[in-house]
Design a protein around this motif. Structure first.
Motif, PDB file in Angstrom:
ATOM      1  N   ASP A  22      50.371  -5.509  40.434  1.00 36.12           N
ATOM      2  CA  ASP A  22      49.198  -6.308  40.807  1.00 36.12           C
ATOM      3  C   ASP A  22      48.258  -5.495  41.687  1.00 36.12           C
ATOM      4  O   ASP A  22      47.038  -5.487  41.469  1.00 36.12           O
ATOM      5  CB  ASP A  22      49.646  -7.576  41.533  1.00 36.12           C
ATOM      6  CG  ASP A  22      48.478  -8.461  41.928  1.00 36.12           C
ATOM      7  OD1 ASP A  22      48.089  -9.323  41.115  1.00 36.12           O
ATOM      8  OD2 ASP A  22      47.943  -8.282  43.037  1.00 36.12           O
ATOM      9  N   ALA A  25      46.659  -2.605  39.667  1.00 38.75           N
ATOM     10  CA  ALA A  25      45.617  -3.065  38.742  1.00 38.75           C
ATOM     11  C   ALA A  25      44.307  -3.366  39.453  1.00 38.75           C
ATOM     12  O   ALA A  25      43.236  -3.338  38.828  1.00 38.75           O
ATOM     13  CB  ALA A  25      46.103  -4.302  37.990  1.00 38.75           C
ATOM     14  N   ALA A  47      55.738  -6.477  27.563  1.00 40.88           N
ATOM     15  CA  ALA A  47      54.423  -7.029  27.906  1.00 40.88           C
ATOM     16  C   ALA A  47      53.738  -6.189  28.979  1.00 40.88           C
ATOM     17  O   ALA A  47      52.512  -5.951  28.912  1.00 40.88           O
ATOM     18  CB  ALA A  47      54.575  -8.473  28.377  1.00 40.88           C
ATOM     19  N   LEU A  48      54.504  -5.706  29.953  1.00 40.40           N
ATOM     20  CA  LEU A  48      53.922  -4.867  31.004  1.00 40.40           C
ATOM     21  C   LEU A  48      53.448  -3.529  30.432  1.00 40.40           C
ATOM     22  O   LEU A  48      52.404  -3.007  30.840  1.00 40.40           O
ATOM     23  CB  LEU A  48      54.946  -4.626  32.114  1.00 40.40           C
ATOM     24  CG  LEU A  48      55.337  -5.851  32.945  1.00 40.40           C
ATOM     25  CD1 LEU A  48      56.447  -5.484  33.924  1.00 40.40           C
ATOM     26  CD2 LEU A  48      54.135  -6.408  33.685  1.00 40.40           C
ATOM     27  N   ILE A  50      52.391  -3.012  27.383  1.00 40.77           N
ATOM     28  CA  ILE A  50      51.174  -3.274  26.606  1.00 40.77           C
ATOM     29  C   ILE A  50      49.973  -3.409  27.547  1.00 40.77           C
ATOM     30  O   ILE A  50      48.879  -2.919  27.243  1.00 40.77           O
ATOM     31  CB  ILE A  50      51.355  -4.548  25.752  1.00 40.77           C
ATOM     32  CG1 ILE A  50      52.392  -4.278  24.645  1.00 40.77           C
ATOM     33  CG2 ILE A  50      50.024  -5.005  25.168  1.00 40.77           C
ATOM     34  CD1 ILE A  50      52.782  -5.506  23.853  1.00 40.77           C
ATOM     35  N   ARG A  51      50.193  -4.029  28.710  1.00 41.36           N
ATOM     36  CA  ARG A  51      49.087  -4.232  29.640  1.00 41.36           C
ATOM     37  C   ARG A  51      48.707  -2.956  30.383  1.00 41.36           C
ATOM     38  O   ARG A  51      47.524  -2.676  30.596  1.00 41.36           O
ATOM     39  CB  ARG A  51      49.449  -5.322  30.654  1.00 41.36           C
ATOM     40  CG  ARG A  51      48.339  -5.576  31.670  1.00 41.36           C
ATOM     41  CD  ARG A  51      48.688  -6.666  32.653  1.00 41.36           C
ATOM     42  NE  ARG A  51      47.624  -6.837  33.630  1.00 41.36           N
ATOM     43  CZ  ARG A  51      47.706  -7.612  34.701  1.00 41.36           C
ATOM     44  NH1 ARG A  51      48.803  -8.304  34.929  1.00 41.36           N
ATOM     45  NH2 ARG A  51      46.695  -7.705  35.535  1.00 41.36           N
ATOM     46  N   HIS A  52      49.718  -2.159  30.794  1.00 37.22           N
ATOM     47  CA  HIS A  52      49.452  -1.039  31.700  1.00 37.22           C
ATOM     48  C   HIS A  52      49.537   0.332  31.012  1.00 37.22           C
ATOM     49  O   HIS A  52      49.254   1.343  31.659  1.00 37.22           O
ATOM     50  CB  HIS A  52      50.421  -1.090  32.882  1.00 37.22           C
ATOM     51  CG  HIS A  52      50.255  -2.316  33.731  1.00 37.22           C
ATOM     52  ND1 HIS A  52      49.260  -2.446  34.666  1.00 37.22           N
ATOM     53  CD2 HIS A  52      50.966  -3.478  33.764  1.00 37.22           C
ATOM     54  CE1 HIS A  52      49.371  -3.631  35.255  1.00 37.22           C
ATOM     55  NE2 HIS A  52      50.380  -4.280  34.728  1.00 37.22           N
ATOM     56  N   THR A  53      49.931   0.379  29.764  1.00 35.61           N
ATOM     57  CA  THR A  53      49.966   1.592  28.927  1.00 35.61           C
ATOM     58  C   THR A  53      50.564   2.818  29.635  1.00 35.61           C
ATOM     59  O   THR A  53      49.899   3.853  29.768  1.00 35.61           O
ATOM     60  CB  THR A  53      48.558   1.932  28.397  1.00 35.61           C
ATOM     61  OG1 THR A  53      47.678   2.220  29.500  1.00 35.61           O
ATOM     62  CG2 THR A  53      48.005   0.779  27.574  1.00 35.61           C
TER      63      THR A  53
END
Length: 396
Positions: A22, A25, A47-48, A50-53
């Protein structure tokens, strides 16, 4: 430094890992995720990713790794999946990494955290067990490899903020009389003692202030968490056990205090949100926005303090005894506690038996010197064996 800092997060799906992500980001120009690791919440890890690559992800075994690699490819990511302790150590020590958030719970975090230290990284230490188990060896490695060790536990981060920058010269040299670790007292601070025998895992995990994982929530209820923090504070700040005092502070607004010989007491205050110490360590020596709301003292109204009752919290007494004994005692304390808490969460033992198992293990085995990492793991294994034998003898 050109470009954003590259961050490896060991234990990304836990509460500390998620809070770190958090904060990261919020500052994409300053921080970039290099690697994420997870153990059991693997759908969340996907999922993490995919979000944070991240460039790397680490999982426990090859079967899980193949599935995650396929899922990442289907999502159009080229994140490379590594496996096991070797993978954890690799992403902790990678030359491209600037900082490592060490947030794996328990003894499992020791080797990868030490790998980051030996690689001279900036290490954000949330895995207190690593330092509890191998204190002298760990701190020697910090010094020898030029690592920067920054505490993430809210209490130790508070102490770090309240000490002068040259505190490594020794507490006496900088005029410190004592360190005061605050504790909320957990969910059973005022529960009648006769009712503690029948508390459930759900009750033990219902912390009144903090949102944490189940194991650390039980440790907070027994105050073993504070006992481990006492040992950690001794190593982080080169303090004797008698220089560290535990103070119950139910509001969890003052995160710890430092008492100076001139009568000054410095305290760090803030809302109970782990993003504050995480942001402090990530940006140190600068400051960045953590997303935490400003502290409203008028709403809080008052701050309360009391001494801990060791009849109610025998684990705190056992931890202090282990800190005073040194050697193999802290590693055995931690291992016996991990076995006992797991048994309690599984419904195999009663709440009050947690301390009983730990005490029997510590009483059974003499304290030995710890001169290398193998001795640390030998003490850990012996304590787990003895705790397991207790469970077998009692039909658990």
């Amino acid at each position: 430094m050109s470009g954003p800092q590259q961050i490896t997060i060991l234990g990304a799906t836990g509460s500390i890992g998620l809070s770190t992500l958090d904060v990261v980001a919020r500052h994409p120009a300053l921080y970039q995720v290099f690697a994420l690791t997870g153990y059991s919440r693997l759908d969340e890890l996907l999922a993490l990713c995919i979000r944070h690559t991240p460039q790397y992800a680490v999982v426990p075994d090859q079967v899980v790794a193949r599935k995650l690699q396929d899922d990442l490819a289907a999502a159009g990511l080229d994140t490379r999946v590594l496996v096991g302790e070797g993978g954890l150590c690799e992403v902790a020590a990678d030359p491209r990494v600037d900082a490592v958030m060490a947030a794996i719970v328990g003894a499992a975090g020791l080797r990868p955290t030490l790998a980051a230290v030996e690689a001279g990284k900036k290490v954000l230490l949330a895995n207190k067990e690593a330092l509890v188990m191998s204190g002298a060896l760990f701190m020697q490695a910090v010094r020898q490899n030029g690592a920067v060790l920054l505490p993430i536990d809210s209490e130790h981060n508070a102490i770090f903020q309240c000490l002068p920058g040259d505190f490594a010269r020794g507490l006496g040299a900088v005029g410190v009389r004592r360190i005061m670790l605050t504790a909320s007292g957990g969910p059973f601070r005022e529960t009648p003692l006769e009712q503690l025998q029948n508390v459930t895992p759900e009750q033990a995990c219902a912390h009144p202030v903090w949102s944490m994982g189940r194991k650390i929530s039980v440790d907070s209820a027994t105050m073993m968490n504070k006992g481990l923090e006492l040992i950690e504070a001794c190593w982080l700040f080169d303090a004797r056990p008698d220089q560290v005092e535990v103070v119950i502070h139910p509001q969890s607004v003052i995160h710890s205090l430092v008492d100076y010989v001139d009568g000054s007491v410095l305290a760090q205050l803030g809302n109970p949100d782990m993003r504050t110490p995480i942001a402090n360590a990530l940006a140190w020596p600068a400051r960045v926005d953590s997303g935490v709301a400003p502290l409203d003292l008028f709403r809080i109204g008052q701050l309360d303090f009391q001494a801990p009752d060791e009849e109610r919290f025998p684990c705190l007494r056992l931890a202090r005894q282990a800190a005073e004994a040194g050697g193999s005692a802290p590693a055995m304390l931690n291992a016996a506690n991990e076995v006992a808490v797991a048994a309690f969460l599984d419904g195999r033992i009663r709440y009050l038996e947690i301390a009983g198992i730990i005490e029997e293990v510590l009483d059974h085995e003499p304290v030995t010197a710890v001169e290398g990492l193998e001795a640390v793991f030998a003490a850990d294994a012996k304590a787990r064996l003895l705790a397991g034998q207790w469970l077998e003898r009692h039909g658990r």
